[in-house]
Design an enzyme around this catalytic site. Structure first.
Site, PDB file in Angstrom:
ATOM      1  N   LYS A  32       0.847  -1.206   0.000  1.00  0.00           N
ATOM      2  CA  LYS A  32       0.000   0.000   0.000  1.00  0.00           C
ATOM      3  C   LYS A  32       0.878   1.250   0.000  1.00  0.00           C
ATOM      4  O   LYS A  32       0.633   2.209  -0.743  1.00  0.00           O
ATOM      5  CB  LYS A  32      -0.932   0.004   1.217  1.00  0.00           C
ATOM      6  CG  LYS A  32      -2.088  -0.970   1.081  1.00  0.00           C
ATOM      7  CD  LYS A  32      -2.805  -1.229   2.397  1.00  0.00           C
ATOM      8  CE  LYS A  32      -3.839  -2.334   2.219  1.00  0.00           C
ATOM      9  NZ  LYS A  32      -4.398  -2.829   3.475  1.00  0.00           N
ATOM     10  N   GLN A  39      -4.430  -1.644   9.823  1.00  0.00           N
ATOM     11  CA  GLN A  39      -4.394  -2.971   9.193  1.00  0.00           C
ATOM     12  C   GLN A  39      -4.995  -4.035  10.116  1.00  0.00           C
ATOM     13  O   GLN A  39      -4.662  -4.103  11.292  1.00  0.00           O
ATOM     14  CB  GLN A  39      -2.939  -3.315   8.843  1.00  0.00           C
ATOM     15  CG  GLN A  39      -2.779  -4.612   8.068  1.00  0.00           C
ATOM     16  CD  GLN A  39      -3.424  -4.580   6.686  1.00  0.00           C
ATOM     17  OE1 GLN A  39      -3.296  -3.609   5.951  1.00  0.00           O
ATOM     18  NE2 GLN A  39      -4.148  -5.633   6.347  1.00  0.00           N
ATOM     19  N   ASP A  85     -11.247   2.830   4.455  1.00  0.00           N
ATOM     20  CA  ASP A  85     -11.600   1.407   4.419  1.00  0.00           C
ATOM     21  C   ASP A  85     -13.120   1.220   4.390  1.00  0.00           C
ATOM     22  O   ASP A  85     -13.597   0.140   4.050  1.00  0.00           O
ATOM     23  CB  ASP A  85     -11.059   0.712   5.682  1.00  0.00           C
ATOM     24  CG  ASP A  85      -9.845  -0.148   5.398  1.00  0.00           C
ATOM     25  OD1 ASP A  85      -9.596  -0.445   4.212  1.00  0.00           O
ATOM     26  OD2 ASP A  85      -9.147  -0.518   6.365  1.00  0.00           O
TER      27      ASP A  85
END
Ligand code: NAP
Length: 297
Positions: A51, A95, A118
């Site tokens: 990422k 994460q 997200d």
């Protein structure tokens, strides 16, 4: 049979991001993404690195926080609050999964919904259900929808079966496909581990989306002739014949299912590259929306 290349569509999405980033740069803005990793899970570490690399390739501002597994809930919350207040950061991602002593839901709730790229914050879940375009949609289902649209697969009026009901993939996928408008308007069934006569349900699908985390679970008997299959699964399985000793397979037994399909995504090279591309797109969107908000204030 059409092979839907996630790699190719992801590149298109990233090209759109580059255009948007250039337009934002002209207005003096640079989208910024902060990725937070707690602990040293190797798969999570690899995701975070890729990422970060993709951000840098695109010219996004990228900040990576790699914290030890001993990080406390309070320390993690303090970092999230700091990132919420940082004007150079427009997207925040913690994460998953964090170590067991961390209350993940509380961390997600602490993220400013305007920076929740997200799409896991309850405010964004609600916005998806309400079909509010200002909300953030989880990257994987958003990528699946984009794949269908780019491949020219009509969802309007289609029978779609989503296999899996997680908050990350299955549920938001179903909401996206039943929403009004392009890429939506489908008749959606969500199947899961308690579904009776699963193969009879999945065989109804014009479009079958498999997101269960079971290697090659979906066999020819689950799929109707002429169906479109989107394979979200990423499963590492032993493969003594390879140099690495393992390989990635999807939730679909590709070799026996593909010949029955009108179109299908491969693993790897299908949904995977789309997820990261949509994360970049969500970060650009967050920057644009925060900038518009700042202008209005
Ligand atoms: P998850 O949270 O474990 O959810 C799995 C879902 O599948 C659950 O709803 C479960 O049903 C259902 N299920 C499990 N076994 C089943 C069976 N035998 N028959 C019918 N339904 C079954 O998984 P997830 O996070 O949604 O991820 C699913 C897969 O997608 C994984 O392989 C993951 O690695 C992959 N993934 C890929 C990406 C990407 O970027 N391509 C992103 C995210 C996830 P119950 O609810 O009844 O338990």
């Amino acid at each position: 049979m059409q092979l839907i290349s996630g790699t190719a569509v992801a590149e298109k999405v990233l090209e759109e991001c580059r255009r948007d980033i250039a337009a934002l740069a002209a207005a003096g803005m640079k989208p910024g993404l902060a990725v937070v990793l707690v602990g040293d899970d190797p798969a999570s570490r690899a995701y975070v690195r890729s990422k970060d690399k993709k951000c840098r390739d695109l010219g996004l501002h990228s900040v990576k926080h790699e914290l030890p597994a001993t990080t406390s809930q309070a320390e993690l919350l303090a970092l999230v609050h700091e990132l919420n207040a940082d004007p150079a950061i427009h997207g925040i991602l913690v994460q998953s999964p964090p170590p067991p002593h961390i209350d993940e839901a509380a961390i997600v709730r602490a993220i400013d919904p305007a920076k929740d790229v997200d799409g896991f914050h309850p405010v964004n879940v609600a916005k998806l259900a309400l079909e509010d375009p200002a909300g953030f949609v989880p990257c994987t289902p958003l990528g699946c929808q984009r794949l269908l649209m780019d491949a020219g697969i009509e969802t309007r009026g289609a029978e779609v079966v989503v296999l899996g009901r997680s908050m990350i993939v299955g549920k938001p996928m179903a909401l996206l496909l039943m929403a009004k408008g392009p890429g939506g308007d489908a008749t959606v069934t969500v199947a899961h581990s308690r579904t009776r006569d699963l193969a009879a349900v999945t065989r109804r699908a014009d479009i079958l989306i498999a997101a269960i985390g079971r290697p090659e679970f979906v066999r020819a008997e689950h799929v109707r002739e002429g169906a479109v299959v989107i394979d979200v699964g990423i499963n590492r399985v032993p493969a003594p014949e390879t140099a690495k000793g393992s390989k990635l397979v999807g939730d679909v037994a590709f070799a026996e299912v593909a010949p029955k399909c009108r179109a299908i995504t491969p693993v790897p090279g299908g949904v995977g590259p789309m997820t990261i591309a949509m994360l970049m797109a969500n970060t650009v969107k967050a920057c644009r929306q925060l900038q518009a908000g700042a202008v209005l204030e």
